[in-house]
Design a protein around this motif. Structure first.
Motif, PDB file in Angstrom:
ATOM      1  N   LEU A  62       0.920  -1.329   0.008  1.00 46.86           N
ATOM      2  CA  LEU A  62      -0.226  -0.018   0.068  1.00 46.86           C
ATOM      3  C   LEU A  62       0.714   1.252   0.081  1.00 46.86           C
ATOM      4  O   LEU A  62       0.320   2.279  -0.508  1.00 46.86           O
ATOM      5  N   THR A  66       0.106   3.969  -2.785  1.00 51.05           N
ATOM      6  CA  THR A  66       0.106   5.593  -2.518  1.00 51.05           C
ATOM      7  C   THR A  66       0.866   6.552  -3.273  1.00 51.05           C
ATOM      8  O   THR A  66       0.596   7.408  -3.872  1.00 51.05           O
ATOM      9  N   GLU A  69      -0.541   6.590  -6.632  1.00 52.91           N
ATOM     10  CA  GLU A  69      -1.607   7.330  -6.722  1.00 52.91           C
ATOM     11  C   GLU A  69      -1.558   8.990  -6.805  1.00 52.91           C
ATOM     12  O   GLU A  69      -2.030   9.618  -7.169  1.00 52.91           O
ATOM     13  N   GLU A  70      -0.544   9.199  -5.794  1.00 53.58           N
ATOM     14  CA  GLU A  70      -0.302  10.499  -5.692  1.00 53.58           C
ATOM     15  C   GLU A  70       0.453  11.298  -6.668  1.00 53.58           C
ATOM     16  O   GLU A  70       0.036  12.501  -6.961  1.00 53.58           O
TER      17      GLU A  70
END
Length: 112
Positions: A62, A66, A69-70
């Motif tokens: 994860l 992240t 995604e960022e």
């Protein structure tokens, strides 16, 4: 078929605590090392990115998700051909696939 010897080798990255991933050109065994590996390839094209959800102990993929995604949120997604999620954890794998698909990464579920 003649392969061009000057053609660049594909960049195939893997983040997995156990699997050997024989096609991978580089492998990270923890999420921390996976983040570093992706940062090293930030400005280049990644042909394939192989992700396992569970990375041993309390570690999982994860933090890497992240990061991806960022980057997409800020309009600068990583340039990845295909992300393969090959976790034996079906719930974790579904979470990764859903999260990265939402940000328009090309994601495929692969058997673990």
């Amino acid at each position: 078929m003649n392969e061009d010897p000057a053609a660049p080798m594909p960049v195939i990255l893997g983040i997995d605590d156990l699997r050997p991933l024989p096609r991978a050109t580089r492998i990270a065994r923890t999420s921390r090392d996976g983040i570093q590996l992706l940062r090293e390839h930030r400005d280049g094209y990644i042909d394939e990115l192989w992700l396992d959800h569970d990375l041993g102990g309390d570690d999982n993929i994860l933090p890497v998700v992240t990061l991806l995604e960022e980057a997409a949120f800020h309009g600068q997604p990583f340039d990845i051909g295909t992300v393969f999620v090959h976790s034996a954890n079906p719930t974790g794998a579904a979470t990764v696939v859903q999260a990265l698909t939402r940000w328009n990464y090309r994601v495929r579920r692969a058997t673990a």
